[in-house]
Enzyme design. Structure first.
Site, short mmCIF file in Angstrom:
data_model
loop_
_atom_site.label_atom_id
_atom_site.label_comp_id
_atom_site.label_asym_id
_atom_site.label_seq_id
_atom_site.Cartn_x
_atom_site.Cartn_y
_atom_site.Cartn_z
N PHE A 123 -6.48 -9.70 2.00
CA PHE A 123 -5.35 -10.27 2.81
C PHE A 123 -4.50 -8.99 2.92
O PHE A 123 -4.43 -8.18 2.30
CB PHE A 123 -4.76 -11.34 1.81
N PHE A 133 -1.16 -7.53 2.20
CA PHE A 133 -1.73 -6.26 2.35
C PHE A 133 -2.40 -5.95 0.89
O PHE A 133 -1.75 -5.22 0.23
CB PHE A 133 -0.76 -5.15 2.85
#
Lengths: 556, 155
Positions: free
Chosen positions: B74, B76
């Site tokens: 996802f 980051f």
């Protein structure tokens, strides 16, 4: 001889209307090249840890600008401008009215598209890189802009087809001039290739980015993009091969080795360059390994016309050298005009294409791709191919094309400066691309801002080579600025005169070219047939058994 | 069409070399099982947190020296951010994305795959040497892409 029109015409000049059209393309190309070079310098310095960008400037915005301007704008504008000039030059010096009209319509469409893309990129509303992978969503006007760029290039291509048809009508039954044939092949390949990205942009990205549809089929968008993404590199390469086959023999005082083999290699590119896109998706989920392998097989086949080209080039060099009295196995090497930038720059590119092409075979080698996929090795690879082989050939072309178009001359001083420019470029690329290849093998990723991954020891060990990359990038920037300056000088300030547009003549011993090479219905049918085999089943499958869709996201 | 004798030799050698490459890759893939990651399992990218097994990302022992690592990517980061396994373990990584396209690369190994929303991708690796292996995202995914990493600790 069928090529009679090519003989005794070294003083043929591209006439004013055709020259203006060609020059308009070439100047936009070098403007984009200059902007992209500034972006490239910033990236190199950031990645090398030399500078940090101010808060208001996003690294990936700079990276998007570099990719879009170098990969799409510089190349497309230069190629279309160069092809128009060569078509005019080899069909008597002028373009027919339809060719000019379509050429200018295409130019304006591309310029409008370019402005739209520029505004969205520079306002940080399209920091999605030039592959614009969904579901990252740029401004819809970015997609419309790039779409216009593509459609404008189609219209330019129609202008080249119209010029070819006009010549054919005036010369019934005759074999077309080699350069014009190659220009048509390049634009045919481009039309076939861009259908993929056009479908992606028009049917998927635009409706989704406006919010008319809630989600996007990401896997389909990737397939359509890579249907386009690989022949794109051959669109860059074919005009370069045209220059090597047709212009270089004249520059070195030799003859074209074989008309029919040159045409055959171009036809093979039309057949084989498109049905190979999955080799960019070898690490993707959702595509079966058998289909990936089939594309790998065809990818290896597309190496063959490049092998043919390599042979022809060395055959031309050797026979030109021997005709000038060279003896021994390699004596001809010294007879080549190394101090002529029109020869030196493209040949430096040719040499870079040897490791470049080899790297390409490695990338496409199925499992081996796991080692290098999305590492900075790949960036190093295409800076050897498009960044050196293609770019340096374009430089070599510009040195005579620009003064020819503006009625000026390539002076000895500019020739010397050009040699310096070419040497700096080649050196910069050697340092930058070389360290990128090594870093990639060590695992360093591409398309990534400066990072140590929270002081990870492995990532820290990459830093010295990233410094070398920055040094190479700085040299490239110096060379790029020199090049832009030289183009402007040759276009507007160089002394008036006549600069030859070198077109090679055919070797007397060459055989006549078989006529099936201009049966376009057969050629196109075979190309479509291969594409259907390679793509129909996977694409229908990914539409019918679509993975759950993705909503748009802005992650920058 | 006539080919020069030298050109015939050159092209024959070239084509045979390419054929050898393809045959080696083919045997490697179809006889020895070294396929690139090509999982075809689907998942709704907007409901990853509710879909087993990705609702509970983590490491699961499935046999002696064998583990399943279920991971999400996802912006980051990755979950879990650290995995610990003993030397000699074979780990089957199963990864999906909760948002955009990511990459999943374990530096120093051949694990390298695309993580595309809507699909699951898988790769396996046997860690024969101890160390702290860096997992990084190698596909641009947004402003914090350069921070997206995780680790496999092999003891």
């Amino acid at each position: 001889m069928a090529q009679a029109q090519m003989a005794d015409v070294q003083d043929v000049r591209v006439d004013r209307p055709a020259a203006r059209l060609s020059l308009a393309h070439v100047l936009v190309a070098f403007l984009a090249f200059g902007i992209a070079a500034i972006a490239g310098l910033l990236q190199g310095l950031v990645r090398g840890g030399v500078i940090t960008l101010p808060k208001w400037l996003n690294y990936y915005e700079v990276l998007t600008a570099h990719g879009v301007y170098m990969g799409l704008v510089f190349t497309t504008f230069f190629i279309i401008g160069f092809l128009f000039s060569g078509v005019a030059r080899t069909t008597g010096g002028s373009l027919p009215p339809a060719g000019l009209r379509l050429g200018w319509t295409g130019w304006w469409m591309m310029v409008v598209g370019l402005v739209m893309a520029t505004v969205t990129v520079l306002t940080n509303n399209a920091s999605v890189l030039y592959t614009f992978y969904a579901p990252m969503k740029a401004s819809p006007y970015f997609y419309i802009g790039t779409g216009l760029l593509v459609v404008g290039s189609w219209v330019g291509g129609f202008g080249i087809f119209a010029s070819y048809r006009a010549w054919k009508r005036k010369n019934p039954g005759k074999l077309s001039p080699l350069f014009t044939f190659m220009a048509v092949c390049t634009m045919v390949l481009w039309q076939i290739a861009t259908i993929g990205v056009a479908l992606e942009v028009v049917l998927q990205l635009i409706p989704w980015s406006f919010g008319w549809v809630p989600t996007i089929n990401v896997l389909l968008s990737r397939m359509l993009l890579w249907y386009f993404g690989h022949p794109l590199v051959y669109f860059w390469l074919l005009p370069v091969y045209a220059m090597w086959y047709v212009n270089i023999p004249r520059i070195i005082g030799g003859k074209i080795f074989s008309d029919s083999l040159a045409r055959l290699s171009f036809l093979l590119f039309i057949f084989l360059s498109t049905p190979v896109g999955f080799h960019h998706q070898l690490m993707d989920p959702g595509i079966s390994p058998e289909w990936k392998f089939f594309h790998v097989l065809l990818t290896m086949a597309v190496v063959v016309p490049s092998l043919m080209t390599a042979f022809s080039m060395f055959a031309v060099f050797e026979s030109a050298g021997r005709a000038k009295g060279a003896t021994g196995l390699f004596g001809w090497f010294k007879k080549l005009p190394w101090n002529d930038v029109r020869f030196f720059a493209p040949v430096a590119g040719m040499i870079a294409f040897i490791p470049g092409g080899t790297g390409g075979i490695i990338n496409a080698s199925y499992q081996m791709n796991e080692v290098v996929h999305n590492t900075i090795w790949v960036t190093g690879h295409f800076h050897l191919t498009v960044g050196t082989a293609v770019a340096m050939t374009f430089f070599g072309i510009a040195y005579w094309l620009v003064p020819h178009l503006t009625g000026r001359q390539l002076t000895p001083a500019v020739n010397r400066l050009g040699l310096v420019q070419a040497v700096i470029w080649a050196t910069g690329m050697l340092l930058m691309s070389g360290s990128m290849h090594i870093l990639g093998l060590l695992g360093s990723p591409r398309r990534t801002a400066y990072t140590t991954y929270m002081n990870d020891p492995t990532a820290l060990s990459w830093m010295p080579l990233q410094g070398v990359m920055a040094l190479g990038g700085s040299l490239l920037f110096i060379s790029a600025m020199l090049m832009v300056g030289i183009v402007l000088y040759l276009a507007f300030f160089a002394p008036k005169g006549f600069e030859e547009y070198p077109i090679g003549e055919l070797d007397d011993t060459a055989e006549t070219t078989p006529r099936f090479m201009e049966r376009w219905s057969v050629i196109l049918s075979l190309a479509v047939f291969l594409i259907v085999i390679a793509y129909a089943y996977p694409v229908i499958d990914v539409i019918q058994n679509a993975p759950p869709g993705s909503p748009p996201l802005r992650t920058w | 069409m006539h080919l020069h004798r030298y050109e015939k030799i050159w092209l024959t050698v070239g084509i045979l070399t390419l054929a050898a490459f393809v045959i080696v890759a083919g045997i490697n893939a179809f006889a020895m099982g070294a396929m690139p990651p090509s999982d075809r399992q689907m998942i709704d990218p907007t409901k990853v947190d509710q879909t087993p097994p990705f609702n509970q990302p983590g490491l699961k022992k499935i046999g002696p020296n064998e583990y399943d690592a279920t991971m999400t990517a996802f912006v980051f980061g990755f979950a879990p951010a650290t995995i610990e396994v003993p030397v000699g373990s074979t780990v089957h990584f199963r990864v999906t994305s909760k948002d955009v396209v990511h990459g999943f690369q374990i530096v120093g190994t051949n694990v390298n795959m695309m993580v595309v929303p809507g699909l699951v991708n898988t790769a396996s690796h046997t860690f024969t040497k101890p160390g702290n292996y860096l997992i990084l995202c190698n596909e641009y995914c947004g402003a914090g892409h350069q921070l997206m990493a995780a680790h496999v600790v092999v003891k």
